[in-house]
Motif scaffolding. Structure first.
Motif, PDB file in Angstrom:
ATOM      1  N   ASP A  44      -1.306  29.005 -58.419  1.00 35.28           N
ATOM      2  CA  ASP A  44      -1.094  27.882 -59.421  1.00 35.28           C
ATOM      3  C   ASP A  44      -2.424  27.170 -59.622  1.00 35.28           C
ATOM      4  OD1 ASP A  44       1.566  28.658 -59.968  1.00 35.28           O
ATOM      5  OD2 ASP A  44       2.293  27.015 -58.845  1.00 35.28           O
ATOM      6  N   GLN A  45      -3.180  26.879 -58.464  1.00 35.13           N
ATOM      7  CA  GLN A  45      -4.522  26.277 -58.650  1.00 35.13           C
ATOM      8  C   GLN A  45      -5.402  27.128 -59.576  1.00 35.13           C
ATOM      9  OE1 GLN A  45      -5.635  25.193 -54.700  1.00 35.13           O
ATOM     10  NE2 GLN A  45      -4.442  23.002 -55.047  1.00 35.13           N
ATOM     11  N   ILE A  46      -5.444  28.311 -59.222  1.00 35.58           N
ATOM     12  CA  ILE A  46      -6.602  29.026 -59.718  1.00 35.58           C
ATOM     13  C   ILE A  46      -6.171  29.395 -61.408  1.00 35.58           C
ATOM     14  CG2 ILE A  46      -7.205  30.430 -57.620  1.00 35.58           C
ATOM     15  CD1 ILE A  46      -5.826  32.926 -58.677  1.00 35.58           C
ATOM     16  N   ILE A  47      -4.884  29.463 -61.870  1.00 31.98           N
ATOM     17  CA  ILE A  47      -4.542  29.272 -63.037  1.00 31.98           C
ATOM     18  C   ILE A  47      -5.136  28.050 -63.858  1.00 31.98           C
ATOM     19  CG2 ILE A  47      -2.490  29.471 -64.666  1.00 31.98           C
ATOM     20  CD1 ILE A  47      -1.113  30.965 -62.822  1.00 31.98           C
ATOM     21  N   ALA A  48      -4.652  26.943 -63.044  1.00 33.61           N
ATOM     22  CA  ALA A  48      -5.338  25.833 -63.763  1.00 33.61           C
ATOM     23  C   ALA A  48      -6.800  25.996 -63.894  1.00 33.61           C
ATOM     24  CB  ALA A  48      -4.748  24.462 -63.000  1.00 33.61           C
ATOM     25  N   ALA A  61       7.666  23.992 -68.567  1.00 33.57           N
ATOM     26  CA  ALA A  61       7.414  25.362 -67.979  1.00 33.57           C
ATOM     27  C   ALA A  61       8.327  25.398 -66.683  1.00 33.57           C
ATOM     28  CB  ALA A  61       6.279  25.939 -68.024  1.00 33.57           C
ATOM     29  N   ALA A  62       9.005  26.298 -66.527  1.00 32.63           N
ATOM     30  CA  ALA A  62       9.555  26.827 -64.963  1.00 32.63           C
ATOM     31  C   ALA A  62       8.514  26.860 -64.058  1.00 32.63           C
ATOM     32  CB  ALA A  62      10.431  27.900 -65.146  1.00 32.63           C
ATOM     33  N   ASN A  63       7.295  27.305 -64.457  1.00 34.81           N
ATOM     34  CA  ASN A  63       6.393  27.470 -63.376  1.00 34.81           C
ATOM     35  C   ASN A  63       5.009  27.535 -64.137  1.00 34.81           C
ATOM     36  OD1 ASN A  63       5.899  30.205 -64.259  1.00 34.81           O
ATOM     37  ND2 ASN A  63       7.918  30.914 -63.234  1.00 34.81           N
ATOM     38  N   THR A  64       3.867  27.412 -63.244  1.00 33.71           N
ATOM     39  CA  THR A  64       2.436  27.429 -63.914  1.00 33.71           C
ATOM     40  C   THR A  64       2.131  28.381 -64.815  1.00 33.71           C
ATOM     41  OG1 THR A  64       1.888  25.991 -62.104  1.00 33.71           O
ATOM     42  CG2 THR A  64       0.258  26.975 -63.457  1.00 33.71           C
ATOM     43  N   GLU A 110     -10.069  13.240 -66.972  1.00 29.35           N
ATOM     44  CA  GLU A 110      -8.754  13.349 -66.538  1.00 29.35           C
ATOM     45  C   GLU A 110      -8.588  12.330 -65.432  1.00 29.35           C
ATOM     46  OE1 GLU A 110      -5.165  13.738 -64.310  1.00 29.35           O
ATOM     47  OE2 GLU A 110      -7.156  14.413 -63.604  1.00 29.35           O
ATOM     48  N   ALA A 111      -9.422  12.126 -64.432  1.00 32.57           N
ATOM     49  CA  ALA A 111      -9.483  11.144 -63.447  1.00 32.57           C
ATOM     50  C   ALA A 111      -9.252   9.739 -64.217  1.00 32.57           C
ATOM     51  CB  ALA A 111     -10.415  11.330 -62.568  1.00 32.57           C
ATOM     52  N   LYS A 112     -10.174   9.398 -65.005  1.00 28.21           N
ATOM     53  CA  LYS A 112     -10.222   8.048 -65.541  1.00 28.21           C
ATOM     54  C   LYS A 112      -8.852   7.920 -66.585  1.00 28.21           C
ATOM     55  CE  LYS A 112     -14.489   6.536 -65.537  1.00 28.21           C
ATOM     56  NZ  LYS A 112     -14.871   5.248 -64.774  1.00 28.21           N
ATOM     57  N   LEU A 113      -8.214   8.976 -67.105  1.00 28.70           N
ATOM     58  CA  LEU A 113      -6.867   8.773 -67.735  1.00 28.70           C
ATOM     59  C   LEU A 113      -5.967   8.598 -66.633  1.00 28.70           C
ATOM     60  CD1 LEU A 113      -5.083   9.129 -70.237  1.00 28.70           C
ATOM     61  CD2 LEU A 113      -4.937  11.801 -69.725  1.00 28.70           C
ATOM     62  N   SER A 114      -5.813   9.053 -65.607  1.00 27.11           N
ATOM     63  CA  SER A 114      -4.701   8.914 -64.706  1.00 27.11           C
ATOM     64  C   SER A 114      -4.637   7.534 -64.048  1.00 27.11           C
ATOM     65  CB  SER A 114      -5.019  10.117 -63.750  1.00 27.11           C
ATOM     66  OG  SER A 114      -6.004   9.726 -62.781  1.00 27.11           O
ATOM     67  N   LEU A 121      -3.056  19.505 -64.988  1.00 28.44           N
ATOM     68  CA  LEU A 121      -2.293  20.400 -64.136  1.00 28.44           C
ATOM     69  C   LEU A 121      -3.046  20.784 -62.796  1.00 28.44           C
ATOM     70  CD1 LEU A 121       0.260  22.572 -64.096  1.00 28.44           C
ATOM     71  CD2 LEU A 121      -1.401  24.018 -65.376  1.00 28.44           C
ATOM     72  N   TRP A 122      -4.381  20.681 -62.630  1.00 25.03           N
ATOM     73  CA  TRP A 122      -5.123  21.025 -61.316  1.00 25.03           C
ATOM     74  C   TRP A 122      -4.793  19.841 -60.455  1.00 25.03           C
ATOM     75  CZ3 TRP A 122      -7.885  23.614 -58.085  1.00 25.03           C
ATOM     76  CH2 TRP A 122      -8.936  23.043 -57.272  1.00 25.03           C
ATOM     77  N   ARG A 123      -4.942  18.678 -60.938  1.00 23.96           N
ATOM     78  CA  ARG A 123      -4.557  17.366 -60.028  1.00 23.96           C
ATOM     79  C   ARG A 123      -3.001  17.534 -59.689  1.00 23.96           C
ATOM     80  NH1 ARG A 123      -6.344  12.187 -59.243  1.00 23.96           N
ATOM     81  NH2 ARG A 123      -8.104  12.451 -60.196  1.00 23.96           N
ATOM     82  N   GLN A 124      -2.335  17.761 -60.708  1.00 26.60           N
ATOM     83  CA  GLN A 124      -0.760  17.871 -60.087  1.00 26.60           C
ATOM     84  C   GLN A 124      -0.759  18.842 -58.879  1.00 26.60           C
ATOM     85  OE1 GLN A 124       0.970  18.628 -63.733  1.00 26.60           O
ATOM     86  NE2 GLN A 124       1.519  16.567 -64.393  1.00 26.60           N
TER      87      GLN A 124
END
Length: 208
Positions: A7-11, A48-51, A98-102, A183-186
């Motif tokens: 999943d991480q490499i997909i993100a 989605a059911a999965n990444t 994204e880190a700022k947004l989070s 997604l990567w952070r999640q």
């Protein structure tokens, strides 16, 4: 390879593909539609059911994100010099954005509300790449993410960047890039992994 690594490499593949699309648009005014479509489609897939289903499914994501996979693996490995430095800069900038947004809960809520409206709007058009949808994604990015203290600085040929349709495409892709970064952070990914977990990430790409 564990499901988490897959999943991480997909993100990451999606993140780097978005970064390359921004680079290509900014410098040439053109992008490969087959690479653009899955990136923009991902913005509208929230349950989605999965990444892998976010980017085409178990058998399609690898093809749809093929360029991003290649670029990310090169960046992490010994072939980094072959990657346009702007691609790497945009990928890291999207992670930082994204880190700022989070950390901005109010902004997160606003983005979520606008995204819900965008998903409803998408039902009236044939594709995410429709000019109206690109303009809507661009507007969402401009009204929210571009107002944060950190901004992604896009550099390229002003002849292209000053054209409204191209500028809108760039912002829409940046929005999709933030989607990949979220997604990567999640999935447990962090920026420091690019330094300290390079070997394991490359191994995950090699196993796919």
């Amino acid at each position: 390879m564990s499901n988490r690594e897959k999943d991480q490499i997909i993100a990451l593949s999606a993140l780097f593909q978005a970064a390359e699309l921004v680079t290509k648009l900014a410098k040439t005014g053109q992008v490969d539609q087959s690479l653009l479509t899955p990136i923009l489609d991902s913005v509208f897939i929230m349950d989605a059911a999965n990444t892998c289903d976010i980017y085409g499914g178990e058998w399609e994501w690898s093809t749809q994100l093929s360029q991003g996979k290649k670029l990310c693996k090169q960046t992490l490995g010994n072939d980094r010099s072959a990657v346009d430095p702007d691609i790497i800069r945009y990928a890291l900038s999207l992670l930082h954005l994204e880190a700022k947004l989070s950390k901005d809960k109010q902004m997160l809520s606003t983005v979520g509300q606008k995204l819900t409206q965008l998903i409803r709007q998408r039902e009236h058009f044939d594709a995410s790449t429709h000019s109206n949808m690109i303009a809507a994604m661009s507007g969402l990015y401009q009204d929210t993410l571009s107002t944060l203290s950190f901004r992604v600085q896009v550099q390229g040929d002003s002849r292209y960047l000053q054209q409204q349709p191209i500028a809108e495409q760039v912002r829409a892709i940046l929005l999709a890039g933030v989607r990949a970064a979220i997604l990567w952070r999640q999935l447990g990914g962090r920026r420091w992994h690019f330094l300290l977990k390079r070997k394991s990430l490359i191994a995950a790409f090699d196993k796919r």
